[in-house]
Design an enzyme around this catalytic site. Structure first.
Site, short mmCIF file in Angstrom:
data_model
loop_
_atom_site.label_atom_id
_atom_site.label_comp_id
_atom_site.label_asym_id
_atom_site.label_seq_id
_atom_site.Cartn_x
_atom_site.Cartn_y
_atom_site.Cartn_z
N ALA A 31 14.17 -16.26 8.20
CA ALA A 31 13.38 -15.88 9.37
C ALA A 31 14.27 -15.28 10.47
CB ALA A 31 12.62 -17.09 9.92
N CYS A 82 16.11 -20.18 -2.66
CA CYS A 82 15.20 -20.15 -3.82
C CYS A 82 15.98 -20.05 -5.13
CB CYS A 82 14.23 -18.97 -3.70
SG CYS A 82 13.53 -18.82 -2.05
N TRP A 110 -11.10 -8.15 -21.56
CA TRP A 110 -11.68 -8.96 -20.47
C TRP A 110 -10.55 -9.79 -19.89
CZ3 TRP A 110 -16.16 -8.42 -18.13
CH2 TRP A 110 -17.19 -7.75 -18.82
C1 LIG Z 1 15.82 -25.23 -3.65
C2 LIG Z 1 14.85 -24.35 -2.92
C3 LIG Z 1 14.08 -23.45 -3.62
C4 LIG Z 1 13.18 -22.63 -2.94
N1 LIG Z 1 12.42 -21.75 -3.67
C5 LIG Z 1 11.54 -20.94 -3.02
C6 LIG Z 1 10.78 -19.98 -3.74
O1 LIG Z 1 10.92 -19.86 -4.97
N2 LIG Z 1 9.91 -19.21 -3.05
C7 LIG Z 1 9.77 -19.32 -1.69
O2 LIG Z 1 8.97 -18.57 -1.11
N3 LIG Z 1 10.50 -20.21 -0.97
C8 LIG Z 1 11.37 -21.02 -1.61
N4 LIG Z 1 12.13 -21.91 -0.88
C9 LIG Z 1 11.91 -22.03 0.57
C10 LIG Z 1 12.73 -21.04 1.35
O3 LIG Z 1 14.07 -21.09 0.97
C11 LIG Z 1 12.58 -21.36 2.82
O4 LIG Z 1 11.22 -21.30 3.15
C12 LIG Z 1 13.34 -20.37 3.71
O5 LIG Z 1 14.72 -20.47 3.48
C13 LIG Z 1 13.05 -20.65 5.17
O6 LIG Z 1 13.80 -19.79 5.94
P1 LIG Z 1 14.10 -20.12 7.47
O7 LIG Z 1 14.93 -19.01 7.96
O8 LIG Z 1 12.85 -20.48 8.17
O9 LIG Z 1 14.92 -21.49 7.43
P2 LIG Z 1 16.36 -21.89 6.72
O10 LIG Z 1 16.53 -21.08 5.51
O11 LIG Z 1 16.29 -23.35 6.64
O12 LIG Z 1 17.38 -21.41 7.82
C14 LIG Z 1 17.47 -22.04 9.07
C15 LIG Z 1 18.90 -21.90 9.57
O13 LIG Z 1 18.95 -22.35 10.90
C16 LIG Z 1 20.18 -23.00 11.09
N5 LIG Z 1 20.07 -23.89 12.24
C17 LIG Z 1 19.27 -24.97 12.37
N6 LIG Z 1 19.45 -25.55 13.57
C18 LIG Z 1 20.38 -24.81 14.22
C19 LIG Z 1 20.98 -24.90 15.50
N7 LIG Z 1 20.68 -25.89 16.34
N8 LIG Z 1 21.90 -23.98 15.85
C20 LIG Z 1 22.24 -22.97 15.01
N9 LIG Z 1 21.70 -22.85 13.77
C21 LIG Z 1 20.78 -23.75 13.39
C22 LIG Z 1 20.39 -23.77 9.79
O14 LIG Z 1 21.76 -24.10 9.60
C23 LIG Z 1 19.89 -22.76 8.77
O15 LIG Z 1 20.93 -21.98 8.24
C24 LIG Z 1 13.05 -22.73 -1.53
C25 LIG Z 1 13.84 -23.64 -0.81
C26 LIG Z 1 14.73 -24.45 -1.49
C27 LIG Z 1 15.57 -25.42 -0.71
#
Ligand SMILES: Cc1cc2nc3c(=O)[nH]c(=O)nc-3n(C[C@H](O)[C@H](O)[C@H](O)COP(=O)(O)OP(=O)(O)OC[C@H]3O[C@@H](n4cnc5c(N)ncnc54)[C@H](O)[C@@H]3O)c2cc1C
Length: 426
Positions: free
Chosen positions: A11, A42, A412
């Site tokens: 994100a 993932c 189908w």
């Molecule tokens: C094993 C596994 C398999 C998955 N497989 C799938 C799949 O097949 N398909 C799918 O759609 N999704 C899958 N997912 C889910 C997907 O990986 C997550 O939904 C996605 O990574 C979320 O992204 P994000 O950026 O919201 O959060 P994250 O990837 O969790 O990133 C958040 C980041 O913020 C950082 N952070 C947090 N707090 C702070 C702070 N205070 N200061 C600075 N940095 C901070 C963290 O260190 C982290 O690096 C999987 C997840 C896992 C664990």
């Protein structure tokens, strides 16, 4: 104008990249507390399985490459300890203050280790980050392990079960609810439990493991929670799901602060209510929208229909919308049809595919579906997901013009066969 983004994975980096395209003059800084950014969580189970090697193949960008190719500065090892919105600044753990005009919170989710007693022991591992995967791989290499215990029957638990079987371990999985994959669907769970058993994975449903076993490898794949503490301490409101409440522009209740990804809620387009289904696909989309709006454009994220796909020991399981039980719980009057059919012409080695469609008897509207099979699972579940976005009724879905040629599909399509069956109940 400076945009600060907290979190450097799906994100956060989507937000930063989109903001850069929207406004080439904007100063953008991504703060990531760990030393890695832009990796595919993932792919972690496939690294453990041995299919993807080495681990850094899962990394798309380093901070240097992101700066060079995307024009965005990323600081790793930079943990944000507080958001001081009145002064428009974030405080880093070391005390440094950084000013922002707009802020995107993309802090993701984490595992709450308190759900399992003894989870601080070295043999109790998680699989969430690159460091976790590296630790688990080393643990498996260093010890002649025979047994793994998995806590949690969601997709991470199930994908990891397959990976650990490939590494030669017997696997026992504990799930506190009556269902796998978080889907209230007894027939699907039953099918998957039997399938997993044939691959040497024993599943114990309705069993909350309170204490980690003393031996073997224990994988904690339960207790996922959105990382919201920073946001709440700053005065940002949470929604009913416990994740950050956002508008469809991904703006939080504090003006100028956006949130995206696993830390934020989204709207479920079938129920119309906020939901928390943390997935990478959603995180990327939310991030793009947050980044565009933070950079002064107007964009909106309408919501999700809860689509996911997972491999379960060679079987593809695609889910979208609501199961029949979930639909009833949401106040619909659901009917469901399940068909078992060939996924392509029999003379092209068609394999069985199970299709379930759920619809509301009162309106005829399609509410959800599930595909279980070996081929084309993503394609078929995506057709259902598209129909859910379009709020299609089953009588419309039944007449979809879907592709046919013997190597790809039967004349189908099983989706249409299921729709015809469902029509009989509406
Ligand atoms: C094993 C596994 C398999 C998955 N497989 C799938 C799949 O097949 N398909 C799918 O759609 N999704 C899958 N997912 C889910 C997907 O990986 C997550 O939904 C996605 O990574 C979320 O992204 P994000 O950026 O919201 O959060 P994250 O990837 O969790 O990133 C958040 C980041 O913020 C950082 N952070 C947090 N707090 C702070 C702070 N205070 N200061 C600075 N940095 C901070 C963290 O260190 C982290 O690096 C999987 C997840 C896992 C664990």
């Amino acid at each position: 104008m400076r945009l600060v983004v907290i979190g450097g994975v799906a994100a956060g980096l989507s937000a930063a990249a989109r903001a850069r395209r929207a406004d080439p003059s904007l100063e953008i800084l991504v703060l990531e507390k760990t030393d890695s950014i832009s990796y595919s969580a993932c792919g972690l189970p496939y690294f453990i399985e041995g299919r993807v090697q080495p681990l850094n193949r899962l990394v798309r960008y380093t901070a240097e490459k992101f700066a060079r190719e995307r024009g965005v500065n990323v600081r790793t090892g930079a943990e944000v300890a507080a958001i001081e919105h009145a002064r428009r600044q974030v405080a880093l753990a070391g005390g440094e203050r950084i000013h922002y005009d707009k802020l995107v919170i993309a802090t993701g989710a984490r595992i709450d280790r308190s759900v399992l007693g003894g989870s601080d022991q070295p043999h109790v591992l998680a699989l969430h980050t690159l460091a976790d995967a590296s630790r688990m791989d080393a643990f498996l290499r260093d010890r002649p392990l025979k047994q793994a215990t998995i806590v949690g029957g969601g997709y991470i638990g199930i994908e990891s079960a397959e990976a650990l079987r490939a590494r030669g371990l017997a696997v026992e999985m504990f799930e506190s609810s009556a269902h796998l994959l978080g889907r209230d669907d007894a027939a699907l769970t039953d099918l998957l439990v039997k399938h997993l058993a044939t691959f040497g994975v024993t599943v114990r449903l309705n069993t909350r493991l309170k204490q980690a076993p003393d031996e073997g490898l224990v994988l904690l794949a339960a207790g996922y929670r959105p990382n919201v503490e920073l946001a709440t301490e700053a005065g940002v409101q949470l929604g009913a799901t416990g994740a950050i409440e956002v508008t469809d522009r991904m703006e939080t209740t504090l003006g100028g602060i956006f949130a995206a990804g696993d830390c934020a809620e989204s709207r479920h387009l079938v129920t119309g209510r906020p939901t928390w289904i943390p997935l990478g696909t959603t995180a990327n989309k939310m991030g793009r929208v947050a980044g565009a709006n933070a950079a002064g454009q107007r964009d909106r994220f309408p919501g999700i229909v809860g689509t996911s796909i997972v491999r379960v020991c060679g079987l593809g399981v695609g889910l979208t919308g609501l199961s029949e039980a979930q639909a009833r719980h949401e106040g619909f009057d659901p009917r469901a049809a399940i068909v078992q059919s060939g996924d392509r012409a029999h003379y092209f080695h068609g394999r069985p595919v199970r299709v379930e469609l759920v619809a509301d008897k009162r309106t005829g509207r399609l509410l959800g579906g599930c595909i279980v099979g070996e081929h084309e699972v993503a394609g078929r579940v995506n057709v259902i997901a598209t129909a859910l976005h379009a709020r299609m009724r089953v009588d419309e879905f039944e007449h979809l013009d879907l592709a046919y040629a013997p190597p790809f599909a039967p004349v189908w399509d099983p989706l249409l066969v299921a729709a015809r069956q469902l029509m009989k109940q509406l």
